[in-house]
Design a protein around this motif. Structure first.
Motif, PDB file in Angstrom:
ATOM      1  N   LEU A 206       0.867  -1.218   0.132  1.00 30.80           N
ATOM      2  CA  LEU A 206       0.048  -0.080  -0.134  1.00 30.80           C
ATOM      3  C   LEU A 206       0.739   1.283  -0.083  1.00 30.80           C
ATOM      4  O   LEU A 206       0.467   2.224  -0.704  1.00 30.80           O
ATOM      5  N   ARG A 207       2.005   1.098   0.663  1.00 28.48           N
ATOM      6  CA  ARG A 207       2.833   2.366   0.675  1.00 28.48           C
ATOM      7  C   ARG A 207       3.327   3.017  -0.676  1.00 28.48           C
ATOM      8  O   ARG A 207       3.361   4.247  -0.765  1.00 28.48           O
ATOM      9  N   TYR A 212      -3.217   4.883  -2.122  1.00 27.58           N
ATOM     10  CA  TYR A 212      -2.731   4.664  -0.850  1.00 27.58           C
ATOM     11  C   TYR A 212      -3.709   5.493   0.083  1.00 27.58           C
ATOM     12  O   TYR A 212      -4.083   5.134   1.156  1.00 27.58           O
ATOM     13  N   ARG A 216      -6.243   5.374   3.699  1.00 28.94           N
ATOM     14  CA  ARG A 216      -5.757   6.069   4.764  1.00 28.94           C
ATOM     15  C   ARG A 216      -6.743   7.152   5.246  1.00 28.94           C
ATOM     16  O   ARG A 216      -6.737   7.158   6.612  1.00 28.94           O
TER      17      ARG A 216
END
Ligand SMILES: [Fe+2]
Ligand SMILES: [Fe+2]
Length: 273
Positions: A206-207, A212, A216
């Motif tokens: 995901l980073r 992302y 988040r």
């Protein structure tokens, strides 16, 4: 009171979103922010002794003290006495019917979506916030994946992505985005808990993912959505649901979608098989 500037900007959807706001909207948002964080500040200043969190081993030791497993969906267990008879679902049930009869009171998801709406998040994120934990009525472990699967046939890809991966991102702080590791997780997983390898691997993926910020932002709204006194309603979301939730005309569960059986299970949790 002290303002955490970065967290405040992140709560509004980042610097780009702030640039689009006029000065009156910015002043309003700041006032909201201060109201929301006042209680935390008061608690922090009151000199209470810090809470002692359990260890992961202590949490594990509680397993055999219960007559249900912690992963059972909330429709299937009761913390207080026996479960109650459920009102029958209408013949062609909609998402509104499920909110009313199976996900209720749904206070946490409604609070998080209300906050997302107030802070100007995209409609895909508001919808993801509204739906992100509904599957906990059915099952709890890996609820991000289960939840995404439940809703995937009916909602935008970005919303499903946000639901699937908010579970993973809840374990990882991102102060630039305004998300801190929650105390609640020290309480329910143990203070020394480390997420399993599939969660770590998902976090790494995901980073570097272009989406992302979708999951988040669900985590950011999640964090401030546990006020037991909040008055919330699904009404402000009727239009967003109308625009983005493809309601099957025969009703959820009757449409042969890949998750229709999950909706039927939610509708009829008393079926013995
Ligand atoms: Fe969640
Ligand atoms: Fe949540």
């Amino acid at each position: 009171m002290e303002i955490d500037r970065r967290a405040f900007i992140a709560s509004l959807g980042g610097a780009a979103a702030v640039n689009l706001m006029d000065s009156e909207a910015k002043a309003d948002a700041l006032e909201h922010w201060m109201e929301e964080h006042l209680d935390e500040q008061v608690a922090a200043n009151s000199g209470q002794t810090p809470e002692k969190f359990p260890t992961a081993a202590e949490i594990e030791a509680q397993i055999e003290t219960r007559n249900f497993r912690r992963g059972a969906g909330s429709l299937f267990t009761s913390n207080r006495g026996n479960v109650k008879k459920l009102e029958k679902m209408p013949k062609n049930p909609s998402i509104h019917d499920f909110f009313r009869l199976r996900f209720a009171p749904a206070n946490h998801v409604l609070q998080s979506a209300t906050r997302a709406l107030k802070t100007g998040m995209s409609e895909e994120i508001v919808l993801a916030c509204l739906l992100h934990d509904c599957v906990l009525s059915l099952i709890k472990p890996d609820h991000g994946w289960w939840g995404a699967q439940l809703f995937e046939p009916y909602i935008p890809e970005k919303s499903a992505f946000a639901i699937r991966y908010h579970q993973t991102l809840r374990f990882y702080a991102d102060s630039d985005a305004g998300y801190e590791y929650p105390d609640q997780y020290y309480r329910i997983f143990g203070q020394d808990y480390t997420p399993p390898p599939h969660i770590e691997a998902t976090y790494k993926m995901l980073r570097n993912h272009k989406w992302y910020m979708e999951p988040r932002m669900v985590t950011v709204n999640d964090l401030y959505a546990f006020d037991p006194n909040a008055k919330v309603s699904i009404d402000p979301f009727t239009d967003i649901i109308g625009r983005h939730f493809k309601s099957p005309k025969d009703g959820l569960g009757n449409d042969n979608s890949p998750s229709a059986h999950m909706w039927r299970t939610l509708a009829n949790p008393d079926q013995p098989l």
